[in-house]
Design an enzyme around this catalytic site. Structure first.
Site, PDB file in Angstrom:
ATOM      1  N   ASP A   1       0.855  -1.190   0.000  1.00  0.00           N
ATOM      2  CA  ASP A   1       0.000   0.000   0.000  1.00  0.00           C
ATOM      3  C   ASP A   1       0.897   1.249   0.000  1.00  0.00           C
ATOM      4  O   ASP A   1       1.895   1.313   0.722  1.00  0.00           O
ATOM      5  CB  ASP A   1      -0.901   0.006   1.239  1.00  0.00           C
ATOM      6  CG  ASP A   1      -2.025   1.019   1.120  1.00  0.00           C
ATOM      7  OD1 ASP A   1      -3.192   0.591   1.019  1.00  0.00           O
ATOM      8  OD2 ASP A   1      -1.736   2.245   1.110  1.00  0.00           O
ATOM      9  N   ILE A   2       0.531   2.227  -0.801  1.00  0.00           N
ATOM     10  CA  ILE A   2       1.363   3.425  -0.968  1.00  0.00           C
ATOM     11  C   ILE A   2       1.351   4.329   0.285  1.00  0.00           C
ATOM     12  O   ILE A   2       2.301   5.077   0.534  1.00  0.00           O
ATOM     13  CB  ILE A   2       0.894   4.205  -2.225  1.00  0.00           C
ATOM     14  CG1 ILE A   2       2.009   5.034  -2.824  1.00  0.00           C
ATOM     15  CG2 ILE A   2      -0.334   5.031  -1.952  1.00  0.00           C
ATOM     16  CD1 ILE A   2       1.687   5.583  -4.210  1.00  0.00           C
TER      17      ILE A   2
ATOM     18  N   HIS B   1     -10.386  -4.869  -3.080  1.00  0.00           N
ATOM     19  CA  HIS B   1      -9.067  -5.174  -2.510  1.00  0.00           C
ATOM     20  C   HIS B   1      -9.200  -5.537  -1.046  1.00  0.00           C
ATOM     21  O   HIS B   1     -10.032  -4.983  -0.328  1.00  0.00           O
ATOM     22  CB  HIS B   1      -8.109  -3.982  -2.670  1.00  0.00           C
ATOM     23  CG  HIS B   1      -8.671  -2.678  -2.205  1.00  0.00           C
ATOM     24  ND1 HIS B   1      -9.561  -1.938  -2.954  1.00  0.00           N
ATOM     25  CD2 HIS B   1      -8.497  -1.987  -1.058  1.00  0.00           C
ATOM     26  CE1 HIS B   1      -9.904  -0.849  -2.299  1.00  0.00           C
ATOM     27  NE2 HIS B   1      -9.272  -0.847  -1.130  1.00  0.00           N
TER      28      HIS B   1
HETATM   29  P1  5GP Z   1      -9.864   1.767   0.477  1.00  0.00           P
HETATM   30  O1  5GP Z   1     -10.247   2.903   1.348  1.00  0.00           O
HETATM   31  O2  5GP Z   1     -10.392   1.917  -0.919  1.00  0.00           O
HETATM   32  O3  5GP Z   1     -10.187   0.446   1.084  1.00  0.00           O
HETATM   33  O4  5GP Z   1      -8.287   1.801   0.402  1.00  0.00           O
HETATM   34  C1  5GP Z   1      -7.564   2.119  -0.736  1.00  0.00           C
HETATM   35  C2  5GP Z   1      -6.104   1.880  -0.428  1.00  0.00           C
HETATM   36  O5  5GP Z   1      -5.365   1.965  -1.629  1.00  0.00           O
HETATM   37  C3  5GP Z   1      -5.512   2.906   0.552  1.00  0.00           C
HETATM   38  O6  5GP Z   1      -4.938   2.230   1.647  1.00  0.00           O
HETATM   39  C4  5GP Z   1      -4.496   3.651  -0.297  1.00  0.00           C
HETATM   40  O7  5GP Z   1      -3.355   4.040   0.421  1.00  0.00           O
HETATM   41  C5  5GP Z   1      -4.167   2.656  -1.393  1.00  0.00           C
HETATM   42  N1  5GP Z   1      -3.770   3.254  -2.665  1.00  0.00           N
HETATM   43  C6  5GP Z   1      -4.440   4.234  -3.339  1.00  0.00           C
HETATM   44  N2  5GP Z   1      -3.808   4.531  -4.497  1.00  0.00           N
HETATM   45  C7  5GP Z   1      -2.723   3.714  -4.548  1.00  0.00           C
HETATM   46  C8  5GP Z   1      -1.684   3.552  -5.514  1.00  0.00           C
HETATM   47  O8  5GP Z   1      -1.622   4.221  -6.546  1.00  0.00           O
HETATM   48  N3  5GP Z   1      -0.727   2.631  -5.229  1.00  0.00           N
HETATM   49  C9  5GP Z   1      -0.751   1.863  -4.095  1.00  0.00           C
HETATM   50  N4  5GP Z   1       0.243   0.992  -3.917  1.00  0.00           N
HETATM   51  N5  5GP Z   1      -1.729   1.991  -3.168  1.00  0.00           N
HETATM   52  C10 5GP Z   1      -2.697   2.900  -3.391  1.00  0.00           C
END
Ligand code: 5GP
Ligand code: ZN
Length: 122
Positions: free
Chosen positions: A29-30, A96
């Site tokens: 995760d970034i 995810h």
């Molecule tokens: P959600 O809130 O949708 O469950 O979490 C999305 C996750 O994706 C977050 O933890 C965020 O940091 C991660 N994320 C968003 N954009 C990117 C990206 O471009 N690369 C990576 N590696 N992680 C991402």
């Protein structure tokens, strides 16, 4: 379709890959909540968990067991939480799972993503 995670799978956007097979992809995760925060995604674009087919759920369960063991060993931790978001709390609309070592017993990420990645990839 303008999906960041589809772009990561296709190699159009960089990522720190942890695991890949014909059905799934896992990467760092970034913006990690904790050290070793990994995302596991199906290669097929499912918007959220409501869309998942049974076959991919079974496969993701197998893979997350392996990733959990691997992360706990490499990072030398005894706790790991797995979660996914749905609805307004899901920011990226490509299903995810979050794998979160030590989530409930740590106070956040202490190392850079790259530092942790080097440990995991050793
Ligand atoms: P959600 O809130 O949708 O469950 O979490 C999305 C996750 O994706 C977050 O933890 C965020 O940091 C991660 N994320 C968003 N954009 C990117 C990206 O471009 N690369 C990576 N590696 N992680 C991402
Ligand atoms: Zn996608």
């Amino acid at each position: 379709m303008d999906c960041i995670f589809c772009k990561i799978i296709n190699g159009e956007m960089p990522s720190k890959k942890i695991y890949e097979d014909e059905l799934v992809y896992a990467f760092m995760d970034i913006e990690p909540t904790v050290d070793g925060h990994v995302l596991l995604i199906p290669k097929k674009h499912y918007t959220d968990f409501m869309e998942l087919d049974d076959d991919i759920i079974i496969h993701m369960n197998k893979v997350r067991k392996e990733l959990t063991k691997m992360l706990m060993e490499k990072l030398n931790v005894k706790a790991l939480s797995i979660s996914f978001n749905y609805g307004d709390s899901q920011v990226v609309k490509h299903f995810h799972m979050h794998l979160l070592p030590n989530l409930l017993i740590s106070d956040g990420a202490k190392n850079t993503v790259d530092e942790v990645y080097q440990i995991i990839k050793k």
